[in-house]
Design a protein around this motif. Structure first.
Motif, PDB file in Angstrom:
ATOM      1  N   PRO A 162     -19.083  57.546  55.036  1.00  0.00           N
ATOM      2  CA  PRO A 162     -18.534  57.872  56.040  1.00  0.00           C
ATOM      3  C   PRO A 162     -17.470  58.874  56.299  1.00  0.00           C
ATOM      4  CG  PRO A 162     -17.475  56.016  55.095  1.00  0.00           C
ATOM      5  CD  PRO A 162     -18.504  56.252  54.416  1.00  0.00           C
ATOM      6  N   LEU A 163     -16.893  59.498  55.311  1.00  0.00           N
ATOM      7  CA  LEU A 163     -16.077  60.706  55.586  1.00  0.00           C
ATOM      8  C   LEU A 163     -16.981  61.813  55.724  1.00  0.00           C
ATOM      9  CD1 LEU A 163     -13.394  61.959  55.449  1.00  0.00           C
ATOM     10  CD2 LEU A 163     -13.720  62.436  52.770  1.00  0.00           C
ATOM     11  N   SER A 164     -18.157  62.107  55.135  1.00  0.00           N
ATOM     12  CA  SER A 164     -19.198  63.220  55.334  1.00  0.00           C
ATOM     13  C   SER A 164     -19.528  62.998  56.698  1.00  0.00           C
ATOM     14  CB  SER A 164     -20.101  63.080  54.231  1.00  0.00           C
ATOM     15  OG  SER A 164     -20.929  62.093  54.186  1.00  0.00           O
ATOM     16  N   PHE A 165     -19.949  61.745  57.405  1.00  0.00           N
ATOM     17  CA  PHE A 165     -20.435  61.783  58.658  1.00  0.00           C
ATOM     18  C   PHE A 165     -19.475  62.134  59.515  1.00  0.00           C
ATOM     19  CE2 PHE A 165     -21.137  59.055  62.321  1.00  0.00           C
ATOM     20  CZ  PHE A 165     -22.425  59.288  62.473  1.00  0.00           C
ATOM     21  N   VAL A 166     -18.266  61.700  59.573  1.00  0.00           N
ATOM     22  CA  VAL A 166     -17.063  61.998  60.454  1.00  0.00           C
ATOM     23  C   VAL A 166     -17.053  63.557  60.477  1.00  0.00           C
ATOM     24  CG1 VAL A 166     -14.746  61.645  61.050  1.00  0.00           C
ATOM     25  CG2 VAL A 166     -16.128  59.878  60.376  1.00  0.00           C
TER      26      VAL A 166
ATOM     27  N   PHE B  41      -4.849  51.670  50.761  1.00  0.00           N
ATOM     28  CA  PHE B  41      -6.076  51.332  49.796  1.00  0.00           C
ATOM     29  C   PHE B  41      -5.423  49.949  49.208  1.00  0.00           C
ATOM     30  CE2 PHE B  41      -6.183  56.334  49.077  1.00  0.00           C
ATOM     31  CZ  PHE B  41      -7.228  56.345  49.978  1.00  0.00           C
ATOM     32  N   PHE B  42      -6.368  49.142  48.771  1.00  0.00           N
ATOM     33  CA  PHE B  42      -6.333  48.096  47.992  1.00  0.00           C
ATOM     34  C   PHE B  42      -6.590  48.465  46.383  1.00  0.00           C
ATOM     35  CE2 PHE B  42      -6.038  46.416  52.228  1.00  0.00           C
ATOM     36  CZ  PHE B  42      -5.231  45.171  52.104  1.00  0.00           C
ATOM     37  N   GLU B  43      -5.663  48.278  45.501  1.00  0.00           N
ATOM     38  CA  GLU B  43      -6.001  49.044  44.417  1.00  0.00           C
ATOM     39  C   GLU B  43      -5.705  48.028  43.142  1.00  0.00           C
ATOM     40  OE1 GLU B  43      -5.141  53.145  41.514  1.00  0.00           O
ATOM     41  OE2 GLU B  43      -4.262  52.526  43.406  1.00  0.00           O
ATOM     42  N   LYS B  44      -6.572  47.820  42.083  1.00  0.00           N
ATOM     43  CA  LYS B  44      -6.538  46.952  40.926  1.00  0.00           C
ATOM     44  C   LYS B  44      -6.612  48.125  39.879  1.00  0.00           C
ATOM     45  CE  LYS B  44      -7.801  42.629  42.576  1.00  0.00           C
ATOM     46  NZ  LYS B  44      -8.945  41.329  42.600  1.00  0.00           N
ATOM     47  N   ASP B  45      -7.364  48.039  38.871  1.00  0.00           N
ATOM     48  CA  ASP B  45      -7.758  49.322  38.136  1.00  0.00           C
ATOM     49  C   ASP B  45      -8.336  50.437  38.680  1.00  0.00           C
ATOM     50  OD1 ASP B  45      -6.879  47.389  36.136  1.00  0.00           O
ATOM     51  OD2 ASP B  45      -9.054  46.796  35.827  1.00  0.00           O
ATOM     52  N   VAL B  46      -8.937  50.141  40.042  1.00  0.00           N
ATOM     53  CA  VAL B  46      -9.459  51.440  40.625  1.00  0.00           C
ATOM     54  C   VAL B  46      -9.139  51.102  42.142  1.00  0.00           C
ATOM     55  CG1 VAL B  46     -11.163  52.005  39.055  1.00  0.00           C
ATOM     56  CG2 VAL B  46     -11.853  50.460  40.743  1.00  0.00           C
ATOM     57  N   VAL B  47      -9.322  51.989  43.026  1.00  0.00           N
ATOM     58  CA  VAL B  47      -9.401  51.755  44.678  1.00  0.00           C
ATOM     59  C   VAL B  47     -10.514  50.876  44.798  1.00  0.00           C
ATOM     60  CG1 VAL B  47      -9.331  52.728  47.022  1.00  0.00           C
ATOM     61  CG2 VAL B  47      -7.757  53.749  44.966  1.00  0.00           C
ATOM     62  N   GLU B  48     -10.365  49.618  45.179  1.00  0.00           N
ATOM     63  CA  GLU B  48     -11.739  48.785  45.464  1.00  0.00           C
ATOM     64  C   GLU B  48     -12.001  49.249  46.942  1.00  0.00           C
ATOM     65  OE1 GLU B  48     -11.143  45.004  44.119  1.00  0.00           O
ATOM     66  OE2 GLU B  48     -11.312  45.409  42.219  1.00  0.00           O
ATOM     67  N   ARG B  49     -10.884  49.041  48.018  1.00  0.00           N
ATOM     68  CA  ARG B  49     -11.372  49.290  49.135  1.00  0.00           C
ATOM     69  C   ARG B  49     -10.017  49.954  49.997  1.00  0.00           C
ATOM     70  NH1 ARG B  49      -9.120  44.239  51.564  1.00  0.00           N
ATOM     71  NH2 ARG B  49      -8.319  42.793  49.817  1.00  0.00           N
ATOM     72  N   GLY B  50     -10.477  50.382  51.233  1.00  0.00           N
ATOM     73  CA  GLY B  50      -9.279  50.935  52.181  1.00  0.00           C
ATOM     74  C   GLY B  50      -9.805  51.393  53.383  1.00  0.00           C
ATOM     75  N   SER B  51      -8.819  52.055  54.022  1.00  0.00           N
ATOM     76  CA  SER B  51      -9.202  52.212  55.403  1.00  0.00           C
ATOM     77  C   SER B  51      -8.272  53.748  55.765  1.00  0.00           C
ATOM     78  CB  SER B  51      -8.520  51.372  56.476  1.00  0.00           C
ATOM     79  OG  SER B  51      -8.630  51.761  57.791  1.00  0.00           O
ATOM     80  N   ILE B  52      -8.918  54.648  56.462  1.00  0.00           N
ATOM     81  CA  ILE B  52      -8.295  55.844  56.725  1.00  0.00           C
ATOM     82  C   ILE B  52      -8.558  56.130  58.150  1.00  0.00           C
ATOM     83  CG2 ILE B  52      -8.474  58.355  56.379  1.00  0.00           C
ATOM     84  CD1 ILE B  52      -9.556  57.903  53.705  1.00  0.00           C
ATOM     85  N   CYS B  53      -7.426  56.747  58.817  1.00  0.00           N
ATOM     86  CA  CYS B  53      -7.533  57.004  60.213  1.00  0.00           C
ATOM     87  C   CYS B  53      -7.465  58.726  60.248  1.00  0.00           C
ATOM     88  CB  CYS B  53      -6.290  56.255  61.129  1.00  0.00           C
ATOM     89  SG  CYS B  53      -6.312  57.050  62.653  1.00  0.00           S
ATOM     90  N   LEU B  54      -8.101  59.293  60.938  1.00  0.00           N
ATOM     91  CA  LEU B  54      -8.177  60.808  60.902  1.00  0.00           C
ATOM     92  C   LEU B  54      -7.801  61.051  62.250  1.00  0.00           C
ATOM     93  CD1 LEU B  54     -11.520  61.456  58.807  1.00  0.00           C
ATOM     94  CD2 LEU B  54      -9.042  61.302  58.040  1.00  0.00           C
ATOM     95  N   LYS B  55      -7.139  61.991  62.736  1.00  0.00           N
ATOM     96  CA  LYS B  55      -6.579  62.601  64.030  1.00  0.00           C
ATOM     97  C   LYS B  55      -6.918  64.115  64.107  1.00  0.00           C
ATOM     98  CE  LYS B  55      -2.936  63.355  67.154  1.00  0.00           C
ATOM     99  NZ  LYS B  55      -3.216  64.848  67.520  1.00  0.00           N
ATOM    100  N   TYR B  56      -7.746  64.279  64.982  1.00  0.00           N
ATOM    101  CA  TYR B  56      -8.367  65.829  65.265  1.00  0.00           C
ATOM    102  C   TYR B  56      -7.637  66.054  66.632  1.00  0.00           C
ATOM    103  CZ  TYR B  56     -11.959  64.742  61.909  1.00  0.00           C
ATOM    104  OH  TYR B  56     -12.743  64.446  60.913  1.00  0.00           O
ATOM    105  N   LYS B  57      -7.746  67.206  67.275  1.00  0.00           N
ATOM    106  CA  LYS B  57      -7.281  67.824  68.422  1.00  0.00           C
ATOM    107  C   LYS B  57      -7.282  66.844  69.334  1.00  0.00           C
ATOM    108  CE  LYS B  57      -7.171  71.747  71.308  1.00  0.00           C
ATOM    109  NZ  LYS B  57      -7.562  73.178  71.316  1.00  0.00           N
ATOM    110  N   ASP B  58      -8.647  66.391  69.775  1.00  0.00           N
ATOM    111  CA  ASP B  58      -8.973  65.600  70.882  1.00  0.00           C
ATOM    112  C   ASP B  58      -9.612  64.350  70.489  1.00  0.00           C
ATOM    113  OD1 ASP B  58      -8.297  65.147  73.747  1.00  0.00           O
ATOM    114  OD2 ASP B  58     -10.511  65.546  74.000  1.00  0.00           O
TER     115      ASP B  58
END
Length: 292
Positions: free
Chosen positions: A162-166, A181-198
């Motif tokens: 999804p990062l490459s798609f955006v 992020f939700f992390e145990k031994d590794v980051v298992e899942r997470g959410s990211i919000c990206l803000k662009y100019k508009d």
């Protein structure tokens, strides 16, 4: 041309080998494995022109470098490397030796991506994107995705899609970002919000939750919705939908094997094609470097 596969991974057996067999002008030399007589070094000394590296992410730089230094073109399973510095070194070696080098992000080569790109002009200025690639936990806890030493975790495994798609749609000029992020031994899942100019983009990724493989792109006039965006079987018939004032227009997408398309692109690609792919790979890795 001849191609070899370095690493006897599931994706190599299930997807890459069948794709290679569909390309008449390409011959599979063999699969280098630690558990057979045809090992990694034997593959590098073979007469293969191209090596597809299908090892855990933490091993990508080491073996990718060996592939290039052996004089063979490099098609590297995603994620390309685990940091930007390693990626820059591999791309530099490829240029010095006049070799092709590309990240094997197969979803970008499915017709559904071209259709989405072509529909963007119909929806007006893009204001919001929601992109999700999530799946349940893997059956075996010995899966490499749970190993930090091998470069496991969802950042290197599912976020890359999804990062490459955006990035392809909104560009690389991210003004601000927040993440959880939700992390145990590794980051298992997470959410990211990206803000662009508009515009704003929300990305949901990782394993340990219900399967989601979908995008929503909202313009100031219409909305694009699509499922099975980041991975599709070759006989998938899911549509891309245009939503306008509650009315839905469904657009059929032709069946296609994005693994086969990716390999064909790599074989026929020129310097300009690969330069664009390289810049996109480096942009994603630079962002990942900031958040890990």
């Amino acid at each position: 041309m001849k191609i070899g596969i370095l690493g006897n991974s599931s994706i190599a057996r299930r997807c890459i080998v069948p794709a290679i067999k569909q390309i008449k002008d390409l011959e599979l030399v063999g699969i280098g494995s630690r558990n057979t007589d045809f090992g990694y070094d034997e593959l590098l000394s073979s007469d293969a022109d191209i090596i597809y590296v299908s090892l855990p992410p933490a091993l990508h730089f080491e073996w990718g470098k060996k592939v290039l230094l052996s004089g063979k073109h490099l098609l590297m399973e995603k994620t390309f490397t685990t940091n930007t510095a390693e990626a820059i070194e591999l791309f530099s070696i490829a240029k010095q030796k006049n070799l092709k080098c590309m990240e094997a992000l197969m979803y970008e080569f499915h017709p559904v991506q071209d259709k989405i790109d072509n529909l963007l002009k119909e929806i007006g200025d893009v204001k919001y994107i929601d992109a999700s690639f999530c799946f349940p936990h893997f059956k075996s806890k010995s899966n490499i995705r749970y190993s930090k030493e091998l470069g496991g975790g969802s950042i290197y495994d599912s976020l890359i899609y999804p990062l490459s798609f955006v990035n392809r749609i909104l560009g690389k000029n991210i003004e601000n970002h927040t993440f959880a992020f939700f992390e145990k031994d590794v980051v298992e899942r997470g959410s990211i919000c990206l803000k662009y100019k508009d515009s704003i983009a929300n990305i949901n990724f990782g394993f340990g939750q219900a399967y989601r493989n979908e995008i929503t792109i909202s313009g100031h006039e219409k909305t694009i919705k699509a499922k099975r965006v980041f991975t599709r079987t070759h006989n998938c018939i899911d549509t891309v939908d245009i939503v306008h004032n509650g009315n839905v227009t469904k657009i059929e997408i032709q069946k296609s094997d994005h693994f086969e398309n990716m390999i064909r692109f790599f074989i026929s690609s020129n310097t300009k094609d690969l330069c664009e792919k390289e810049l996109n790979t480096l942009s994603r890795l630079k962002f990942i470097d900031k958040i890990i």
